[in-house]
Every structure is written in C-alpha cells, then in structure tokens.
Design a protein around this motif. Structure first.
Motif, mmCIF file in Angstrom:
data_model
loop_
_atom_site.group_PDB
_atom_site.id
_atom_site.type_symbol
_atom_site.label_atom_id
_atom_site.label_comp_id
_atom_site.label_asym_id
_atom_site.label_seq_id
_atom_site.Cartn_x
_atom_site.Cartn_y
_atom_site.Cartn_z
ATOM 1 N N GLY A 1 2.129 -2.451 0.173
ATOM 2 C CA GLY A 1 1.939 -1.519 1.283
ATOM 3 C C GLY A 1 3.173 -1.368 2.157
ATOM 4 O O GLY A 1 3.557 -0.257 2.527
ATOM 5 N N VAL A 2 3.820 -2.490 2.464
ATOM 6 C CA VAL A 2 5.020 -2.453 3.305
ATOM 7 C C VAL A 2 6.151 -1.719 2.596
ATOM 8 O O VAL A 2 6.791 -0.830 3.174
ATOM 9 N N SER A 3 6.411 -2.054 1.341
ATOM 10 C CA SER A 3 7.518 -1.419 0.618
ATOM 11 C C SER A 3 7.259 0.070 0.420
ATOM 12 O O SER A 3 8.181 0.885 0.532
ATOM 13 N N SER A 4 6.012 0.446 0.155
ATOM 14 C CA SER A 4 5.679 1.861 -0.041
ATOM 15 C C SER A 4 5.791 2.650 1.263
ATOM 16 O O SER A 4 6.260 3.792 1.263
ATOM 17 N N THR A 5 5.383 2.032 2.367
ATOM 18 C CA THR A 5 5.501 2.689 3.672
ATOM 19 C C THR A 5 6.965 2.888 4.052
ATOM 20 O O THR A 5 7.354 3.963 4.528
ATOM 21 N N TYR B 1 0.591 -9.818 -2.514
ATOM 22 C CA TYR B 1 1.006 -8.648 -3.304
ATOM 23 C C TYR B 1 0.576 -7.331 -2.664
ATOM 24 O O TYR B 1 1.404 -6.434 -2.486
ATOM 25 N N PRO B 2 -0.697 -7.152 -2.268
ATOM 26 C CA PRO B 2 -1.068 -5.882 -1.637
ATOM 27 C C PRO B 2 -0.319 -5.614 -0.329
ATOM 28 O O PRO B 2 0.033 -4.470 -0.034
ATOM 29 N N GLY C 1 5.565 5.648 -4.067
ATOM 30 C CA GLY C 1 5.924 4.254 -3.827
ATOM 31 C C GLY C 1 4.832 3.297 -4.253
ATOM 32 O O GLY C 1 5.106 2.236 -4.822
ATOM 33 N N LEU C 2 3.577 3.674 -3.990
ATOM 34 C CA LEU C 2 2.454 2.844 -4.443
ATOM 35 C C LEU C 2 2.420 2.781 -5.966
ATOM 36 O O LEU C 2 2.181 1.726 -6.552
ATOM 37 N N PHE C 3 2.685 3.913 -6.605
ATOM 38 C CA PHE C 3 2.703 3.956 -8.070
ATOM 39 C C PHE C 3 3.858 3.123 -8.621
ATOM 40 O O PHE C 3 3.665 2.302 -9.517
ATOM 41 N N TYR C 4 5.066 3.326 -8.089
ATOM 42 C CA TYR C 4 6.228 2.567 -8.581
ATOM 43 C C TYR C 4 6.045 1.073 -8.326
ATOM 44 O O TYR C 4 6.408 0.246 -9.167
ATOM 45 N N GLY C 5 5.485 0.737 -7.179
ATOM 46 C CA GLY C 5 5.241 -0.663 -6.855
ATOM 47 C C GLY C 5 4.237 -1.296 -7.794
ATOM 48 O O GLY C 5 4.367 -2.461 -8.174
ATOM 49 N N THR C 6 3.227 -0.524 -8.169
ATOM 50 C CA THR C 6 2.252 -1.017 -9.142
ATOM 51 C C THR C 6 2.903 -1.178 -10.507
ATOM 52 O O THR C 6 2.628 -2.135 -11.229
ATOM 53 N N ILE D 1 12.474 -5.808 -1.212
ATOM 54 C CA ILE D 1 11.409 -5.778 -0.212
ATOM 55 C C ILE D 1 10.082 -6.284 -0.803
ATOM 56 O O ILE D 1 9.515 -7.272 -0.325
ATOM 57 N N GLN D 2 9.590 -5.603 -1.833
ATOM 58 C CA GLN D 2 8.291 -5.967 -2.385
ATOM 59 C C GLN D 2 8.311 -7.351 -3.025
ATOM 60 O O GLN D 2 7.440 -8.177 -2.760
ATOM 61 N N GLY D 3 9.319 -7.619 -3.839
ATOM 62 C CA GLY D 3 9.405 -8.928 -4.486
ATOM 63 C C GLY D 3 9.621 -10.050 -3.490
ATOM 64 O O GLY D 3 8.989 -11.105 -3.573
ATOM 65 N N GLY D 4 10.507 -9.799 -2.520
ATOM 66 C CA GLY D 4 10.789 -10.815 -1.509
ATOM 67 C C GLY D 4 9.583 -11.119 -0.635
ATOM 68 O O GLY D 4 9.272 -12.283 -0.366
ATOM 69 N N LEU D 5 8.889 -10.066 -0.194
ATOM 70 C CA LEU D 5 7.687 -10.278 0.622
ATOM 71 C C LEU D 5 6.587 -10.975 -0.172
ATOM 72 O O LEU D 5 5.891 -11.840 0.362
ATOM 73 N N THR D 6 6.421 -10.603 -1.422
ATOM 74 C CA THR D 6 5.404 -11.250 -2.254
ATOM 75 C C THR D 6 5.678 -12.741 -2.360
ATOM 76 O O THR D 6 4.777 -13.566 -2.178
ATOM 77 N N ARG D 7 6.920 -13.094 -2.628
ATOM 78 C CA ARG D 7 7.282 -14.518 -2.735
ATOM 79 C C ARG D 7 7.129 -15.229 -1.393
ATOM 80 O O ARG D 7 6.621 -16.344 -1.327
#
Length: 96
Positions: free
Chosen positions: A35-39, A30-31, A60-65, A14-20
C-alpha cells in the motif's frame, strides 16, 4: 530505463525494505508495504493529473503484487514495460 529505475526504487527499495523492516512487528507487513509503495508511486505520477495518478495507484498495486513478498523485480519490470509500451503505442497510433 525509467521502468527499471522505478521498479528498483518502488518495489525493490520501498516495498521490499518495508516488508523486511515490518516482518517481525506485524503479520501485515506485506500489505502495508504494498500500500505504501503503491501510494508513493501514484503521488509521483500526480503531475500528469488525478486520473493518471489513480491509474498509477492501480498499476502500482499490480506491479507490487507481481514483485511479490520477496521482490522478484523481473516480473514487475516486464509488466511495467508492457504497460508503458502499450500506452505509447496507443497514443502514437494513427487510430488514437
């Protein structure tokens, strides 16, 4: 094993795919992805209650960071594992 699966899905996919996907469209890729992956991570934890889901949002915000702009899942997995292990130890401790 859930730690590996959750991090691979939420931070890797989710986070990596959306960032790309958003990188060429906005400087805020990235933000937004964080936000999406953490939500989504928080929503998955909603069956355990609102308070637990709110804590999952912060986690999730911490792990994502920890995963960063290019997913380095080893740090996110380690942080997630240590968090889950700490919770399990506290809940099963005779002092709890």
């Amino acid at each position: 094993m859930t730690v590996f699966a959750e991090e691979a899905f939420f931070r890797g996919l989710i986070q990596g795919g959306l960032t790309r996907m958003l990188a060429s469209r906005t400087p805020y890729a990235y933000p937004i992805a964080l936000g999406v992956s953490s939500t989504l991570f928080a929503l998955v934890h909603l069956p355990w209650g609102i308070a637990f889901s709110a804590m999952a949002l912060l986690a999730g915000l911490f792990y994502g960071t920890m995963a960063g702009r290019t997913p380095h899942l080893d740090r996110a997995i380690a942080a997630h594992f240590l968090t889950n292990a700490s919770i399990a130890l506290c809940l099963h401790s005779p002092l709890a």
